[in-house]
Design a protein around this motif. Structure first.
Motif, PDB file in Angstrom:
ATOM      1  N   LEU A   1      65.128  50.959  60.043  1.00 51.03           N
ATOM      2  CA  LEU A   1      65.001  50.753  58.603  1.00 51.03           C
ATOM      3  C   LEU A   1      65.092  49.275  58.229  1.00 51.03           C
ATOM      4  O   LEU A   1      64.382  48.802  57.328  1.00 51.03           O
ATOM      5  N   LEU A   2      65.944  48.532  58.924  1.00 52.31           N
ATOM      6  CA  LEU A   2      66.011  47.097  58.659  1.00 52.31           C
ATOM      7  C   LEU A   2      64.707  46.409  59.056  1.00 52.31           C
ATOM      8  O   LEU A   2      64.277  45.445  58.419  1.00 52.31           O
ATOM      9  N   SER A   3      64.092  46.913  60.116  1.00 55.86           N
ATOM     10  CA  SER A   3      62.788  46.374  60.500  1.00 55.86           C
ATOM     11  C   SER A   3      61.760  46.642  59.403  1.00 55.86           C
ATOM     12  O   SER A   3      60.922  45.791  59.092  1.00 55.86           O
ATOM     13  N   PHE A   4      61.837  47.840  58.801  1.00 58.57           N
ATOM     14  CA  PHE A   4      60.964  48.139  57.660  1.00 58.57           C
ATOM     15  C   PHE A   4      61.227  47.158  56.512  1.00 58.57           C
ATOM     16  O   PHE A   4      60.291  46.708  55.840  1.00 58.57           O
ATOM     17  N   ALA A   5      62.511  46.854  56.293  1.00 59.10           N
ATOM     18  CA  ALA A   5      62.851  45.926  55.211  1.00 59.10           C
ATOM     19  C   ALA A   5      62.269  44.543  55.464  1.00 59.10           C
ATOM     20  O   ALA A   5      61.730  43.896  54.566  1.00 59.10           O
ATOM     21  N   LEU A   6      62.370  44.080  56.715  1.00 58.16           N
ATOM     22  CA  LEU A   6      61.790  42.789  57.047  1.00 58.16           C
ATOM     23  C   LEU A   6      60.274  42.816  56.899  1.00 58.16           C
ATOM     24  O   LEU A   6      59.658  41.852  56.419  1.00 58.16           O
ATOM     25  N   ALA A   7      59.655  43.934  57.314  1.00 55.33           N
ATOM     26  CA  ALA A   7      58.209  44.066  57.158  1.00 55.33           C
ATOM     27  C   ALA A   7      57.819  44.079  55.679  1.00 55.33           C
ATOM     28  O   ALA A   7      56.798  43.497  55.287  1.00 55.33           O
ATOM     29  N   GLU A   8      58.639  44.745  54.858  1.00 54.32           N
ATOM     30  CA  GLU A   8      58.371  44.772  53.422  1.00 54.32           C
ATOM     31  C   GLU A   8      58.433  43.366  52.832  1.00 54.32           C
ATOM     32  O   GLU A   8      57.639  43.008  51.958  1.00 54.32           O
ATOM     33  N   ARG A   9      59.350  42.575  53.344  1.00 58.50           N
ATOM     34  CA  ARG A   9      59.451  41.196  52.864  1.00 58.50           C
ATOM     35  C   ARG A   9      58.165  40.422  53.187  1.00 58.50           C
ATOM     36  O   ARG A   9      57.651  39.670  52.348  1.00 58.50           O
ATOM     37  N   ILE A  10      57.647  40.610  54.408  1.00 58.33           N
ATOM     38  CA  ILE A  10      56.394  39.958  54.780  1.00 58.33           C
ATOM     39  C   ILE A  10      55.261  40.452  53.892  1.00 58.33           C
ATOM     40  O   ILE A  10      54.410  39.673  53.443  1.00 58.33           O
ATOM     41  N   ASN A  11      55.249  41.765  53.624  1.00 56.67           N
ATOM     42  CA  ASN A  11      54.184  42.328  52.783  1.00 56.67           C
ATOM     43  C   ASN A  11      54.217  41.763  51.366  1.00 56.67           C
ATOM     44  O   ASN A  11      53.170  41.520  50.757  1.00 56.67           O
ATOM     45  N   ILE A  12      55.433  41.573  50.841  1.00 54.73           N
ATOM     46  CA  ILE A  12      55.546  41.009  49.489  1.00 54.73           C
ATOM     47  C   ILE A  12      54.987  39.589  49.460  1.00 54.73           C
ATOM     48  O   ILE A  12      54.229  39.216  48.555  1.00 54.73           O
ATOM     49  N   GLU A  13      55.349  38.788  50.462  1.00 53.40           N
ATOM     50  CA  GLU A  13      54.837  37.425  50.511  1.00 53.40           C
ATOM     51  C   GLU A  13      53.316  37.430  50.671  1.00 53.40           C
ATOM     52  O   GLU A  13      52.609  36.621  50.061  1.00 53.40           O
ATOM     53  N   ARG A  14      52.806  38.344  51.514  1.00 51.20           N
ATOM     54  CA  ARG A  14      51.364  38.434  51.702  1.00 51.20           C
ATOM     55  C   ARG A  14      50.680  38.882  50.412  1.00 51.20           C
ATOM     56  O   ARG A  14      49.611  38.375  50.056  1.00 51.20           O
ATOM     57  N   ARG A  15      51.304  39.822  49.698  1.00 49.41           N
ATOM     58  CA  ARG A  15      50.715  40.291  48.452  1.00 49.41           C
ATOM     59  C   ARG A  15      50.652  39.178  47.404  1.00 49.41           C
ATOM     60  O   ARG A  15      49.678  39.066  46.660  1.00 49.41           O
ATOM     61  N   LEU A  16      51.692  38.351  47.386  1.00 47.12           N
ATOM     62  CA  LEU A  16      51.658  37.232  46.451  1.00 47.12           C
ATOM     63  C   LEU A  16      50.518  36.267  46.767  1.00 47.12           C
ATOM     64  O   LEU A  16      49.867  35.732  45.863  1.00 47.12           O
ATOM     65  N   ARG A  17      50.287  36.045  48.074  1.00 51.75           N
ATOM     66  CA  ARG A  17      49.160  35.180  48.443  1.00 51.75           C
ATOM     67  C   ARG A  17      47.836  35.822  48.053  1.00 51.75           C
ATOM     68  O   ARG A  17      46.931  35.142  47.555  1.00 51.75           O
ATOM     69  N   TYR A  18      47.726  37.141  48.297  1.00 53.31           N
ATOM     70  CA  TYR A  18      46.495  37.838  47.918  1.00 53.31           C
ATOM     71  C   TYR A  18      46.270  37.778  46.403  1.00 53.31           C
ATOM     72  O   TYR A  18      45.138  37.613  45.943  1.00 53.31           O
ATOM     73  N   GLU A  19      47.364  37.930  45.654  1.00 52.49           N
ATOM     74  CA  GLU A  19      47.219  37.884  44.202  1.00 52.49           C
ATOM     75  C   GLU A  19      46.748  36.513  43.736  1.00 52.49           C
ATOM     76  O   GLU A  19      45.931  36.403  42.807  1.00 52.49           O
ATOM     77  N   ALA A  20      47.268  35.452  44.403  1.00 50.18           N
ATOM     78  CA  ALA A  20      46.816  34.110  44.050  1.00 50.18           C
ATOM     79  C   ALA A  20      45.332  33.937  44.367  1.00 50.18           C
ATOM     80  O   ALA A  20      44.566  33.372  43.582  1.00 50.18           O
ATOM     81  N   GLN A  21      44.928  34.468  45.545  1.00 45.61           N
ATOM     82  CA  GLN A  21      43.519  34.386  45.909  1.00 45.61           C
ATOM     83  C   GLN A  21      42.653  35.208  44.953  1.00 45.61           C
ATOM     84  O   GLN A  21      41.559  34.777  44.555  1.00 45.61           O
ATOM     85  N   GLU A  22      43.148  36.380  44.602  1.00 39.62           N
ATOM     86  CA  GLU A  22      42.390  37.232  43.683  1.00 39.62           C
ATOM     87  C   GLU A  22      42.245  36.566  42.318  1.00 39.62           C
ATOM     88  O   GLU A  22      41.180  36.631  41.677  1.00 39.62           O
ATOM     89  N   GLN A  23      43.321  35.890  41.898  1.00 41.00           N
ATOM     90  CA  GLN A  23      43.246  35.194  40.621  1.00 41.00           C
ATOM     91  C   GLN A  23      42.192  34.087  40.668  1.00 41.00           C
ATOM     92  O   GLN A  23      41.451  33.856  39.688  1.00 41.00           O
ATOM     93  N   THR A  24      42.114  33.419  41.807  1.00 34.48           N
ATOM     94  CA  THR A  24      41.087  32.391  41.963  1.00 34.48           C
ATOM     95  C   THR A  24      39.688  32.991  41.867  1.00 34.48           C
ATOM     96  O   THR A  24      38.794  32.439  41.218  1.00 34.48           O
ATOM     97  N   LEU A  25      39.490  34.152  42.524  1.00 36.62           N
ATOM     98  CA  LEU A  25      38.179  34.809  42.479  1.00 36.62           C
ATOM     99  C   LEU A  25      37.826  35.263  41.063  1.00 36.62           C
ATOM    100  O   LEU A  25      36.671  35.149  40.617  1.00 36.62           O
ATOM    101  N   ILE A  26      38.828  35.799  40.366  1.00 37.59           N
ATOM    102  CA  ILE A  26      38.582  36.231  38.982  1.00 37.59           C
ATOM    103  C   ILE A  26      38.165  35.046  38.119  1.00 37.59           C
ATOM    104  O   ILE A  26      37.229  35.125  37.298  1.00 37.59           O
ATOM    105  N   THR A  27      38.879  33.938  38.329  1.00 42.05           N
ATOM    106  CA  THR A  27      38.534  32.728  37.580  1.00 42.05           C
ATOM    107  C   THR A  27      37.108  32.272  37.900  1.00 42.05           C
ATOM    108  O   THR A  27      36.336  31.879  37.009  1.00 42.05           O
ATOM    109  N   THR A  28      36.747  32.374  39.181  1.00 39.76           N
ATOM    110  CA  THR A  28      35.395  31.974  39.591  1.00 39.76           C
ATOM    111  C   THR A  28      34.337  32.859  38.932  1.00 39.76           C
ATOM    112  O   THR A  28      33.309  32.360  38.420  1.00 39.76           O
ATOM    113  N   ARG A  29      34.583  34.179  38.968  1.00 40.52           N
ATOM    114  CA  ARG A  29      33.612  35.095  38.343  1.00 40.52           C
ATOM    115  C   ARG A  29      33.494  34.834  36.842  1.00 40.52           C
ATOM    116  O   ARG A  29      32.404  34.905  36.266  1.00 40.52           O
TER     117      ARG A  29
END
Length: 597
Positions: free
Chosen positions: A375-403
């Motif tokens: 379960l702690l491994s899941f928690a660490l993985a969730e932390r990585i996923n949150i950071e990755r999601r924030l990066r994706y959201e920043a990239q998505e925001q850039t794409l939205i701005t471009t469109r």
């Protein structure tokens, strides 16, 4: 009157009845021996087997539960009476499945004479055991119509337990193979989880993963020590260390668990009061590690079981508090420590003779720790996923701005393009900037260093590196708190930036309280001037923090060279770091240079 005497007789007689003898053979290949055990307590440890055979003593019958007398200083004599009514010979194995008993002396008596004797226990070297096994295995051989009495003398600084089972050999080794496979799965799982997260630490450099690895390794080492595997495979002759290992590794679980909790859950931010208690838990665990080599095992084991139980409860409360405070990854952590707490409490209650010794209570910690690690491994993985999601959201925001820019009128294309460029630059700045100090982060420094290195190597130009470390910064954090420490880091970073003059010079936060300055086209003399200017800027004026002013100094190491194929960036950083530590060794608040070879 007769009725009264008869009633008293029936009340007294059970106190002196001997345990029922066991008659061979066994139908199922195994038999629990608890109800057939008789025992007496030898408080002064003076009784001998000869005294037992020559005198009539008041043997007490054991219950159907495992013989368990918790922690005490007495010696305990156990007796079994087993008969063979068959015509043929019978061989059996008696297993005492508690691996940390200090002394187990076994005497097999026939017709009032000692037929065989064995001296077992983890105070004897492992190779002295009659059968190669992590538990204490006693071979017994009955001849036709023979009756044997088996005497055992048990004395231990650990809990006095004797879970005894009699097996035929084939059934025992079949069961033991299955049991060993299950233990192998447990230890393998823990090793895989530790290795996997160690690789993540090497990739990300995040200290949380290293603390998690320390915790994951201490847990199976503690259980291996408690279960006899460590004594069998790791230190079969180190009898004194075998006892201490249980204390050391369980205390290690507390130490790494407390440090991991503080780092992973950001406890100083979400629950500052609990953060202080976690520090107490950490230092208490360190103290118990030291006590393992000083105080007797009997006192240490009770103290560490209580301390570990309290640490589990504290970790659980901390997880719940951070979860309530809005930290999403705390939910996995809280569930994980619930499993661990349950297993630890079951083990503690078992060793205190409150819960009976059985397969579940003996392996509750294995089960709980396995669930917790996953379960702690899941928690660490969730932390990585949150950071990755924030990066994706920043990239998505850039794409939205471009469109959106592409859908605007042609007359506003240039305006929207400039907005996009500004946003892209902002994202680049965020990814290349240390958020606390505003300087470049280490990743950007390494990227820029490589470019400047290749350019300097091609044109054979000088390049210099300055490594800077804040003197006694740990004392600032420990004395005034991390927030005051952050204020100091920000002000020192500002003065470093002020001391760097040329636009091509790059100042970065290298890690913790350490900074690095890259000076292209700069020789050793120029780099020393820059380093000394920064040192004077920092030392000249006290740093104003949120609580009060602090006098801060820095030490700096300087190294300059002309890059070549025989040299590398890592060597350059190592030489600058070496110069830094020489500056510290010479008294701090100074600059020291390491000359190129």
């Amino acid at each position: 009157m007769h009725l009264v005497l008869i009633s008293l007789l029936f009340l007294i007689l059970p106190l002196h009845l001997n345990a029922e003898p066991l008659s061979l053979p066994l139908d199922k290949g195994r038999a629990e021996l608890n109800q057939y055990i008789e025992y007496i307590e030898d408080k002064n440890s003076t009784l001998t087997i000869q005294a037992l055979l020559q005198n009539t003593l008041d043997w007490q019958p054991n219950s159907n539960q495992t013989f368990n007398k918790s922690y005490n200083d007495s010696s305990w004599w156990l007796r079994l009476h087993i008969t063979n009514p068959d015509q043929g010979d019978i061989k059996r194995l008696i297993e005492i499945s508690y691996a940390v008993l200090d002394y187990v002396d076994v005497y097999i008596v026939s017709d009032g004479k000692v037929q065989d004797s064995y001296h077992l226990g983890d105070k004897h070297a492992y190779h002295q055991r009659v059968i190669d096994h992590r538990f204490f295995i006693i071979p017994v051989h009955w001849k036709s119509h023979q009756s044997l009495q088996i005497y055992l003398r048990i004395k231990s600084s650990s809990a006095v337990q004797a879970p005894m089972v009699m097996w035929d050999e084939q059934t025992f080794y079949g069961f033991d193979t299955t049991r060993t496979i299950l233990q192998g799965i447990f230890f393998g799982t823990m090793l895989v989880m530790a290795t996997y997260n160690l690789f993540i630490f090497f990739v990300l450099g995040e200290r949380t993963y290293l603390l998690y690895v320390g915790y994951v390794l201490c847990m199976p080492l503690f259980l291996a020590s408690l279960g006899g595997y460590a004594f069998k495979y790791l230190w079969p002759t180190l009898t004194e260390w075998n006892d201490r290992a249980i204390i050391v590794f369980l205390a290690g679980v507390v130490v790494f668990g407390a440090a991991f909790t503080r780092k992973f859950l950001l406890v100083s931010h979400y629950a500052p009061r609990l953060d202080h208690l976690l520090r107490v838990s950490f230092y208490g665990g360190v103290t118990l590690v030291l006590c393992a080599f000083i105080l007797p095992y009997h006192y240490n084991i009770i103290a560490i079981i209580v301390w570990a139980s309290l640490a589990c409860i504290l970790a659980l409360v901390t997880g719940a508090a951070c979860w309530r405070g809005g930290l999403s990854t705390a939910k996995y952590y809280t569930i994980a420590w619930t499993a661990m707490l349950f297993g630890g409490l079951v083990l503690a209650l078992n060793k205190a003779n409150i819960l009976p010794a059985n397969l579940f209570t003996e392996y509750a910690t294995h089960i709980g720790s396995s669930l917790e690690v996953v379960l702690l491994s899941f928690a660490l993985a969730e932390r990585i996923n949150i950071e990755r999601r924030l990066r994706y959201e920043a990239q998505e925001q850039t794409l939205i701005t471009t469109r959106r820019i592409n859908e605007e009128l042609e007359s506003r294309v240039q305006e929207r393009t400039q907005e996009l460029e500004a946003l892209t630059q902002q994202l680049r700045d965020l990814s290349n900037t240390d958020q606390l100090t505003g300087l470049c982060n280490r990743r950007h420094l390494e990227s820029s260093f490589y470019d400047e290195w290749e350019r300097a190597k091609r044109y054979q130009r000088d390049i210099a590196v300055i490594m800077i470390d804040i003197d006694h910064f740990k004392t600032v954090n420990d004395t005034h708190g991390h927030l005051v420490g952050d204020d100091c880091l920000q002000e020192v970073a500002r003065r470093i930036q002020e001391g760097v003059r040329w636009p091509s010079d790059l100042a970065a936060r290298f890690g913790g309280e350490e900074f690095c300055i890259l000076l292209p086209e700069t020789g050793l003399r120029g780099a020393l001037i820059v380093a000394e200017r920064i040192r004077n800027l920092v030392a000249a004026t006290p740093v104003t923090t949120r609580s009060h002013s602090l006098s801060i100094t820095i030490s700096a190491g300087v190294y300059s060279l002309v890059p070549s194929e025989e040299k590398s960036i890592d060597q350059t950083l190592n030489f600058a770091d070496k110069a830094l530590y020489q500056a510290k060794d010479k008294g701090r608040n100074q600059v020291f240079s390491e000359r190129a070879a």
